[in-house]
Design an enzyme around this catalytic site. Structure first.
Site, PDB file in Angstrom:
ATOM      1  N   HIS A 186      -4.387   0.211   8.288  1.00  0.00           N
ATOM      2  CA  HIS A 186      -4.758   0.035   6.877  1.00  0.00           C
ATOM      3  C   HIS A 186      -6.236  -0.327   6.792  1.00  0.00           C
ATOM      4  CE1 HIS A 186      -4.362  -0.627   2.609  1.00  0.00           C
ATOM      5  NE2 HIS A 186      -5.167  -1.671   2.790  1.00  0.00           N
TER       6      HIS A 186
ATOM      7  N   ASP B  99      -1.086  16.717  -0.509  1.00  0.00           N
ATOM      8  CA  ASP B  99      -1.364  15.958  -1.726  1.00  0.00           C
ATOM      9  C   ASP B  99      -0.329  16.313  -2.800  1.00  0.00           C
ATOM     10  OD1 ASP B  99      -4.179  14.493  -2.923  1.00  0.00           O
ATOM     11  OD2 ASP B  99      -2.732  15.251  -4.383  1.00  0.00           O
TER      12      ASP B  99
ATOM     13  N   CYS C 107       0.829  -1.206   0.000  1.00  0.00           N
ATOM     14  CA  CYS C 107       0.000   0.000   0.000  1.00  0.00           C
ATOM     15  C   CYS C 107       0.867   1.261   0.000  1.00  0.00           C
ATOM     16  CB  CYS C 107      -0.918  -0.018   1.218  1.00  0.00           C
ATOM     17  SG  CYS C 107      -1.786   1.532   1.488  1.00  0.00           S
TER      18      CYS C 107
ATOM     19  N   CYS D 162       0.517   3.259   3.265  1.00  0.00           N
ATOM     20  CA  CYS D 162       1.234   2.603   4.367  1.00  0.00           C
ATOM     21  C   CYS D 162       2.732   2.887   4.259  1.00  0.00           C
ATOM     22  CB  CYS D 162       0.963   1.102   4.375  1.00  0.00           C
ATOM     23  SG  CYS D 162      -0.664   0.632   5.005  1.00  0.00           S
TER      24      CYS D 162
ATOM     25  N   HIS E 168      -9.584  14.009   2.042  1.00  0.00           N
ATOM     26  CA  HIS E 168      -9.005  15.191   1.410  1.00  0.00           C
ATOM     27  C   HIS E 168      -9.506  16.414   2.183  1.00  0.00           C
ATOM     28  CE1 HIS E 168      -7.930  13.184  -2.539  1.00  0.00           C
ATOM     29  NE2 HIS E 168      -8.844  12.336  -2.098  1.00  0.00           N
TER      30      HIS E 168
ATOM     31  N   GLY F 161     -14.296   7.175  -7.501  1.00  0.00           N
ATOM     32  CA  GLY F 161     -13.072   7.831  -7.942  1.00  0.00           C
ATOM     33  C   GLY F 161     -11.880   7.610  -7.029  1.00  0.00           C
TER      34      GLY F 161
ATOM     35  N   HIS G 221      -8.673   7.686   3.132  1.00  0.00           N
ATOM     36  CA  HIS G 221      -8.068   9.005   3.335  1.00  0.00           C
ATOM     37  C   HIS G 221      -9.114  10.070   3.136  1.00  0.00           C
ATOM     38  CE1 HIS G 221      -7.534   7.815  -0.877  1.00  0.00           C
ATOM     39  NE2 HIS G 221      -7.691   9.102  -1.193  1.00  0.00           N
TER      40      HIS G 221
ATOM     41  N   HIS H 129      -6.446   3.034   0.435  1.00  0.00           N
ATOM     42  CA  HIS H 129      -6.213   3.194   1.876  1.00  0.00           C
ATOM     43  C   HIS H 129      -7.046   4.412   2.252  1.00  0.00           C
ATOM     44  CE1 HIS H 129      -3.227   3.176   5.475  1.00  0.00           C
ATOM     45  NE2 HIS H 129      -4.131   4.131   5.715  1.00  0.00           N
TER      46      HIS H 129
ATOM     47  N   ASN I 234     -13.213   9.742  -1.314  1.00  0.00           N
ATOM     48  CA  ASN I 234     -13.661   8.977  -2.467  1.00  0.00           C
ATOM     49  C   ASN I 234     -13.677   7.506  -2.065  1.00  0.00           C
ATOM     50  OD1 ASN I 234     -13.733  11.306  -4.085  1.00  0.00           O
ATOM     51  ND2 ASN I 234     -11.567  11.094  -4.617  1.00  0.00           N
TER      52      ASN I 234
HETATM   53  P1  DGP Z   1      -8.115   9.418  -4.316  1.00  0.00           P
HETATM   54  O1  DGP Z   1      -8.259   9.658  -5.784  1.00  0.00           O
HETATM   55  O2  DGP Z   1      -9.289   9.937  -3.510  1.00  0.00           O
HETATM   56  O3  DGP Z   1      -7.782   7.977  -4.007  1.00  0.00           O
HETATM   57  O4  DGP Z   1      -6.894  10.319  -3.861  1.00  0.00           O
HETATM   58  C1  DGP Z   1      -5.584   9.901  -3.887  1.00  0.00           C
HETATM   59  C2  DGP Z   1      -4.745  11.137  -3.775  1.00  0.00           C
HETATM   60  O5  DGP Z   1      -3.430  10.744  -3.443  1.00  0.00           O
HETATM   61  C3  DGP Z   1      -4.627  11.970  -5.043  1.00  0.00           C
HETATM   62  O6  DGP Z   1      -5.219  13.250  -4.825  1.00  0.00           O
HETATM   63  C4  DGP Z   1      -3.136  12.097  -5.308  1.00  0.00           C
HETATM   64  C5  DGP Z   1      -2.518  11.636  -4.021  1.00  0.00           C
HETATM   65  N1  DGP Z   1      -1.276  10.924  -4.184  1.00  0.00           N
HETATM   66  C6  DGP Z   1      -1.065   9.825  -4.943  1.00  0.00           C
HETATM   67  N2  DGP Z   1       0.196   9.404  -4.815  1.00  0.00           N
HETATM   68  C7  DGP Z   1       0.796  10.250  -3.932  1.00  0.00           C
HETATM   69  C8  DGP Z   1       2.110  10.321  -3.388  1.00  0.00           C
HETATM   70  O7  DGP Z   1       3.005   9.513  -3.679  1.00  0.00           O
HETATM   71  N3  DGP Z   1       2.362  11.341  -2.533  1.00  0.00           N
HETATM   72  C9  DGP Z   1       1.394  12.261  -2.195  1.00  0.00           C
HETATM   73  N4  DGP Z   1       1.752  13.228  -1.333  1.00  0.00           N
HETATM   74  N5  DGP Z   1       0.150  12.212  -2.675  1.00  0.00           N
HETATM   75  C10 DGP Z   1      -0.145  11.209  -3.535  1.00  0.00           C
END
Ligand code: DGP
Length: 114
Positions: A47, A31, A5, A8, A102, A93, A100, A98, A87
């Protein structure tokens, strides 16, 4: 901890991140692709794959995420408001499996979610 993950690995430090907040239950970081001046991902240290996996055994992590969101919103200067989004699943989407949240703000957001 799920060794496959991405989040993780970020929590564990093997993938770098821009940390905003951390406690026993929660890790929060910026992000990589921000959609607003403030775009923080608030992540439970356990997780949990998505909102669809929340149950009575793990919901304390969700409560702790929202306690953290209150603190982060204050420290990020979001006193005039912000949006929290999760999401869930393919149609929701979700790209990282994992749970989260926003935390988005720093700009006046529209009233519509989609
Ligand atoms: P979602 O689409 O809701 O699963 O959001 C995943 C978010 O994770 C997306 O807005 C971009 C962010 N993201 C993906 N990979 C990384 C990463 O390696 N580092 C950071 N800081 N954010 C990431």
């Amino acid at each position: 901890m799920n060794e496959n993950c991405l989040f993780c690995k970020i929590i564990g430090g093997s993938i770098p991140s821009s940390k905003v907040y951390e406690d026993e239950y929660v890790y929060a970081f910026r992000d990589i692709n921000p959609q607003a001046p403030v775009h923080v991902l608030v992540v439970p240290k356990a997780h949990i794959a998505s909102a669809a996996e929340i149950n009575t055994d793990n919901s304390v992590y969700v409560a702790k995420c929202f306690e953290a969101i209150t603190k982060i919103a204050a420290s990020e200067g979001l006193g005039s408001g912000y949006r929290v989004i999760t999401n869930c699943g393919e149609d929701g989407g979700q790209s990282v499996m994992h749970l989260h949240f926003h935390l988005i703000g720093g700009v006046k957001l529209g009233e519509k979610i989609i």
